[in-house]
Design a protein around this motif. Structure first.
Motif, PDB file in Angstrom:
ATOM      1  N   LEU A 132      77.500  19.020  36.276  1.00 20.28           N
ATOM      2  CA  LEU A 132      76.459  19.100  37.289  1.00 20.28           C
ATOM      3  C   LEU A 132      76.902  20.112  38.331  1.00 20.28           C
ATOM      4  O   LEU A 132      77.946  19.966  38.960  1.00 20.28           O
ATOM      5  CB  LEU A 132      76.273  17.729  37.941  1.00 20.28           C
ATOM      6  CG  LEU A 132      75.215  17.614  39.024  1.00 20.28           C
ATOM      7  CD1 LEU A 132      73.818  17.854  38.451  1.00 20.28           C
ATOM      8  CD2 LEU A 132      75.289  16.243  39.679  1.00 20.28           C
ATOM      9  N   LYS A 133      76.123  21.159  38.515  1.00 15.11           N
ATOM     10  CA  LYS A 133      76.409  22.193  39.507  1.00 15.11           C
ATOM     11  C   LYS A 133      75.541  21.930  40.728  1.00 15.11           C
ATOM     12  O   LYS A 133      74.326  21.746  40.603  1.00 15.11           O
ATOM     13  CB  LYS A 133      76.119  23.590  38.956  1.00 15.11           C
ATOM     14  CG  LYS A 133      76.899  23.928  37.705  1.00 15.11           C
ATOM     15  CD  LYS A 133      78.367  24.052  38.012  1.00 15.11           C
ATOM     16  CE  LYS A 133      79.115  24.516  36.783  1.00 15.11           C
ATOM     17  NZ  LYS A 133      80.505  24.718  37.024  1.00 15.11           N
ATOM     18  N   TYR A 190      62.637  20.408  37.798  1.00 23.46           N
ATOM     19  CA  TYR A 190      62.232  21.197  36.638  1.00 23.46           C
ATOM     20  C   TYR A 190      62.981  20.706  35.406  1.00 23.46           C
ATOM     21  O   TYR A 190      64.199  20.499  35.447  1.00 23.46           O
ATOM     22  CB  TYR A 190      62.532  22.683  36.838  1.00 23.46           C
ATOM     23  CG  TYR A 190      62.190  23.513  35.626  1.00 23.46           C
ATOM     24  CD1 TYR A 190      60.871  23.882  35.360  1.00 23.46           C
ATOM     25  CD2 TYR A 190      63.168  23.894  34.712  1.00 23.46           C
ATOM     26  CE1 TYR A 190      60.546  24.616  34.236  1.00 23.46           C
ATOM     27  CE2 TYR A 190      62.844  24.631  33.586  1.00 23.46           C
ATOM     28  CZ  TYR A 190      61.534  24.990  33.348  1.00 23.46           C
ATOM     29  OH  TYR A 190      61.207  25.709  32.234  1.00 23.46           O
ATOM     30  N   ILE A 191      62.256  20.516  34.330  1.00 27.89           N
ATOM     31  CA  ILE A 191      62.793  20.273  33.001  1.00 27.89           C
ATOM     32  C   ILE A 191      61.988  21.158  32.074  1.00 27.89           C
ATOM     33  O   ILE A 191      60.765  21.053  32.029  1.00 27.89           O
ATOM     34  CB  ILE A 191      62.624  18.804  32.549  1.00 27.89           C
ATOM     35  CG1 ILE A 191      63.354  17.860  33.487  1.00 27.89           C
ATOM     36  CG2 ILE A 191      63.108  18.627  31.121  1.00 27.89           C
ATOM     37  CD1 ILE A 191      63.090  16.389  33.213  1.00 27.89           C
ATOM     38  N   GLY A 192      62.649  22.045  31.339  1.00 29.86           N
ATOM     39  CA  GLY A 192      61.903  22.932  30.464  1.00 29.86           C
ATOM     40  C   GLY A 192      62.796  23.811  29.626  1.00 29.86           C
ATOM     41  O   GLY A 192      63.977  23.537  29.455  1.00 29.86           O
ATOM     42  N   TYR A 193      62.237  24.890  29.120  1.00 31.89           N
ATOM     43  CA  TYR A 193      62.972  25.785  28.233  1.00 31.89           C
ATOM     44  C   TYR A 193      63.516  27.010  28.961  1.00 31.89           C
ATOM     45  O   TYR A 193      64.325  27.748  28.411  1.00 31.89           O
ATOM     46  CB  TYR A 193      62.082  26.215  27.060  1.00 31.89           C
ATOM     47  CG  TYR A 193      60.852  26.977  27.485  1.00 31.89           C
ATOM     48  CD1 TYR A 193      60.867  28.359  27.576  1.00 31.89           C
ATOM     49  CD2 TYR A 193      59.680  26.311  27.805  1.00 31.89           C
ATOM     50  CE1 TYR A 193      59.744  29.069  27.979  1.00 31.89           C
ATOM     51  CE2 TYR A 193      58.556  27.006  28.212  1.00 31.89           C
ATOM     52  CZ  TYR A 193      58.605  28.378  28.294  1.00 31.89           C
ATOM     53  OH  TYR A 193      57.493  29.067  28.711  1.00 31.89           O
ATOM     54  N   GLY A 213      71.118  26.436  33.314  1.00 31.67           N
ATOM     55  CA  GLY A 213      70.710  25.142  32.794  1.00 31.67           C
ATOM     56  C   GLY A 213      69.206  25.017  32.808  1.00 31.67           C
ATOM     57  O   GLY A 213      68.511  25.738  33.515  1.00 31.67           O
ATOM     58  N   LYS A 214      68.710  24.096  32.027  1.00 31.34           N
ATOM     59  CA  LYS A 214      67.267  23.912  31.855  1.00 31.34           C
ATOM     60  C   LYS A 214      66.704  22.715  32.615  1.00 31.34           C
ATOM     61  O   LYS A 214      65.524  22.424  32.533  1.00 31.34           O
ATOM     62  CB  LYS A 214      66.934  23.743  30.372  1.00 31.34           C
ATOM     63  CG  LYS A 214      67.573  24.767  29.454  1.00 31.34           C
ATOM     64  CD  LYS A 214      67.041  26.147  29.679  1.00 31.34           C
ATOM     65  CE  LYS A 214      67.612  27.095  28.632  1.00 31.34           C
ATOM     66  NZ  LYS A 214      67.777  28.428  29.093  1.00 31.34           N
ATOM     67  N   VAL A 215      67.582  21.996  33.370  1.00 31.05           N
ATOM     68  CA  VAL A 215      67.168  20.813  34.115  1.00 31.05           C
ATOM     69  C   VAL A 215      67.757  20.908  35.516  1.00 31.05           C
ATOM     70  O   VAL A 215      68.953  21.170  35.677  1.00 31.05           O
ATOM     71  CB  VAL A 215      67.672  19.521  33.438  1.00 31.05           C
ATOM     72  CG1 VAL A 215      67.313  18.292  34.267  1.00 31.05           C
ATOM     73  CG2 VAL A 215      67.127  19.396  32.031  1.00 31.05           C
ATOM     74  N   ILE A 229      63.376  26.743  40.577  1.00 29.35           N
ATOM     75  CA  ILE A 229      63.571  25.849  41.718  1.00 29.35           C
ATOM     76  C   ILE A 229      63.653  26.638  43.017  1.00 29.35           C
ATOM     77  O   ILE A 229      63.005  26.295  44.008  1.00 29.35           O
ATOM     78  CB  ILE A 229      64.818  24.973  41.498  1.00 29.35           C
ATOM     79  CG1 ILE A 229      64.566  24.014  40.338  1.00 29.35           C
ATOM     80  CG2 ILE A 229      65.178  24.216  42.775  1.00 29.35           C
ATOM     81  CD1 ILE A 229      65.796  23.298  39.858  1.00 29.35           C
ATOM     82  N   LEU A 230      64.433  27.709  43.035  1.00 28.86           N
ATOM     83  CA  LEU A 230      64.559  28.509  44.257  1.00 28.86           C
ATOM     84  C   LEU A 230      63.226  29.119  44.664  1.00 28.86           C
ATOM     85  O   LEU A 230      62.869  29.129  45.853  1.00 28.86           O
ATOM     86  CB  LEU A 230      65.614  29.603  44.070  1.00 28.86           C
ATOM     87  CG  LEU A 230      67.059  29.124  43.942  1.00 28.86           C
ATOM     88  CD1 LEU A 230      67.980  30.305  43.640  1.00 28.86           C
ATOM     89  CD2 LEU A 230      67.512  28.373  45.174  1.00 28.86           C
TER      90      LEU A 230
END
Length: 101
Positions: A42-43, A7-10, A65-67, A17-18
């Motif tokens: 990075l988590k 996912y990349i977005g706002y 985060g958004k990514v 993702i989950l």
């Protein structure tokens, strides 16, 4: 077969993702994991079991985060362990894949 999502977005990436990993699930998986770019870091979280186990483990406050990327693993090669789970991480790079590298 494993499940992969990115996912990349706002919006916040983690809930998307989950949710998507849960929707991709059609049989038991040995592990699930997620990686999110949160600020400058990075988590990453990986766990044995199904996506629902991962969702219960992740501290959502830490994963803003958004990514991000996520993966469910069905062990065709290698034992079902946290180490063999995805995302695979080296330095500040996280990768999910559906093959033997």
């Amino acid at each position: 077969m494993s499940g992969l999502v990115g996912y990349i977005g706002y919006r916040d990436a983690l809930p998307i993702i989950l949710d998507t990993l849960g929707r991709l699930e059609y049989r038991g998986y040995d592990s699930a994991g997620v990686a999110v770019i949160s600020g400058d870091s990075l988590k990453v979280s990986r766990t044995l079991g199904r996506p629902a186990v991962l969702a219960g483990k992740v501290n959502r406050a830490d994963f803003g985060g958004k990514v991000g990327i996520g993966h469910t693993r069905w062990a065709s090669h290698g034992r079902p362990t946290i180490r063999n789970g995805h995302p695979q991480v080296a330095d500040s790079t996280a990768v999910v894949h559906n093959c033997i590298l």
